[in-house]
Design a protein around this motif. Structure first.
Motif, short mmCIF file in Angstrom:
data_model
loop_
_atom_site.label_atom_id
_atom_site.label_comp_id
_atom_site.label_asym_id
_atom_site.label_seq_id
_atom_site.Cartn_x
_atom_site.Cartn_y
_atom_site.Cartn_z
N LEU A 13 20.12 47.31 -25.97
CA LEU A 13 19.14 46.32 -25.51
C LEU A 13 17.72 46.77 -25.86
N LEU A 14 17.42 48.04 -25.67
CA LEU A 14 16.09 48.56 -25.98
C LEU A 14 15.76 48.41 -27.46
N VAL A 15 16.77 48.58 -28.33
CA VAL A 15 16.56 48.40 -29.76
C VAL A 15 16.19 46.95 -30.05
N MET B 230 -0.52 48.60 -33.82
CA MET B 230 0.41 47.69 -33.15
C MET B 230 1.00 48.33 -31.89
N PRO B 231 0.97 47.65 -30.75
CA PRO B 231 1.51 48.22 -29.52
C PRO B 231 3.02 48.43 -29.53
N SER B 232 3.72 47.76 -30.44
CA SER B 232 5.18 47.88 -30.47
C SER B 232 5.67 49.13 -31.20
N LEU B 233 4.80 49.81 -31.95
CA LEU B 233 5.24 50.93 -32.78
C LEU B 233 5.94 52.05 -32.00
N PRO B 234 5.41 52.49 -30.84
CA PRO B 234 6.13 53.56 -30.11
C PRO B 234 7.56 53.16 -29.73
N SER B 235 7.75 51.92 -29.29
CA SER B 235 9.10 51.47 -28.93
C SER B 235 10.01 51.41 -30.15
N VAL B 236 9.46 51.00 -31.28
CA VAL B 236 10.25 50.94 -32.50
C VAL B 236 10.61 52.35 -32.97
N ALA B 237 9.70 53.29 -32.81
CA ALA B 237 10.00 54.68 -33.17
C ALA B 237 11.17 55.20 -32.35
N ARG B 238 11.19 54.86 -31.05
CA ARG B 238 12.32 55.27 -30.20
C ARG B 238 13.61 54.60 -30.66
N ALA B 239 13.50 53.33 -31.08
CA ALA B 239 14.68 52.61 -31.55
C ALA B 239 15.24 53.25 -32.82
N LEU B 240 14.34 53.63 -33.73
CA LEU B 240 14.78 54.30 -34.96
C LEU B 240 15.45 55.63 -34.66
N ALA B 241 14.87 56.37 -33.71
CA ALA B 241 15.46 57.66 -33.32
C ALA B 241 16.84 57.45 -32.70
#
Length: 209
Positions: free
Chosen positions: A68-70, A108-119
């Motif tokens: 879901l987080l991804v 972009m404010p979404s970048l940290p969340s996307v970095a976690r998704a990639l990890a």
């Protein structure tokens, strides 16, 4: 004799439609919570409460909280990307386009969340197809936007459009991953504009922009 007026009865939502609506609501509320609390952990209970569903709906629709987080992270990224497109359309020339796009993407404010998704996609192989699905959507959306801009402005790129967009996003997302992994420096040290080869069409006696 007066005829009875018949009122149209509302058609009940089909289970599949209700499921899609619940799934969409979960993604949107998770994206909102992550944006409001960047870097903080968001619990399944908080997500379910915000979406107005039971916690077990998270696993029912997505299999896991990480999945879901991804989905939520990339929804935020796609929303940000649409705002970036508006910035790109306002650029007076190709050089300004490269600078403005690079600056806006790194903020972009979404970048940290996307970095976690990639990890998560790296550490949990079952999430890799979900990450790839969203990345392909991002690439297609960006390629369509840049293609339309090139056609309307007469600009060019030094490489195929698909390579241009993939190279740009790979550079941006890779930089964020490096910083989050503890690499010395910040994303501001990156020449992201240099990852774009968009340029003005050469005119007689005028250098390329």
């Amino acid at each position: 004799m007066e005829k009875k007026r018949t009122e149209a009865r509302p058609t009940p939502a089909r289970p599949r439609d209700r499921g899609r609506a619940t799934r969409r609501r979960l993604i949107e509320e998770t994206a909102r919570l992550c944006k409001e609390r960047p870097g903080a952990e968001v619990s399944v209970a908080e997500i379910a409460n915000a979406a107005g569903v039971f916690p077990n709906q998270v696993t029912y629709h997505f299999g896991s909280k990480d999945s879901l987080l991804v989905h939520a992270a990339f929804l935020g990224l796609l929303h940000d990307a649409r705002r970036i497109e508006r910035i790109g359309r306002q650029a007076p020339d190709a050089a300004a386009f490269r600078r403005n796009i690079a600056r806006a993407v790194l903020a972009m404010p979404s970048l940290p969340s996307v970095a976690r998704a990639l990890a998560a996609g790296i550490s949990k192989p079952e999430l890799a197809p979900v990450v790839d699905q969203h990345l392909q959507l991002l690439f297609r959306q960006s390629e369509r936007f840049v293609g339309q801009l090139l056609d309307s402005r007469g600009w060019k790129t030094h490489r195929p459009l698909s390579t241009e967009t993939r190279t740009f996003w790979s550079t941006a997302l890779g930089a964020v991953l490096l910083v989050r992994a503890g690499a010395n420096g910040t994303v501001a040290d990156l020449d992201l504009a240099g990852a774009l080869t968009v340029h003005d069409s050469p005119e007689p006696g005028r250098p390329t922009g």
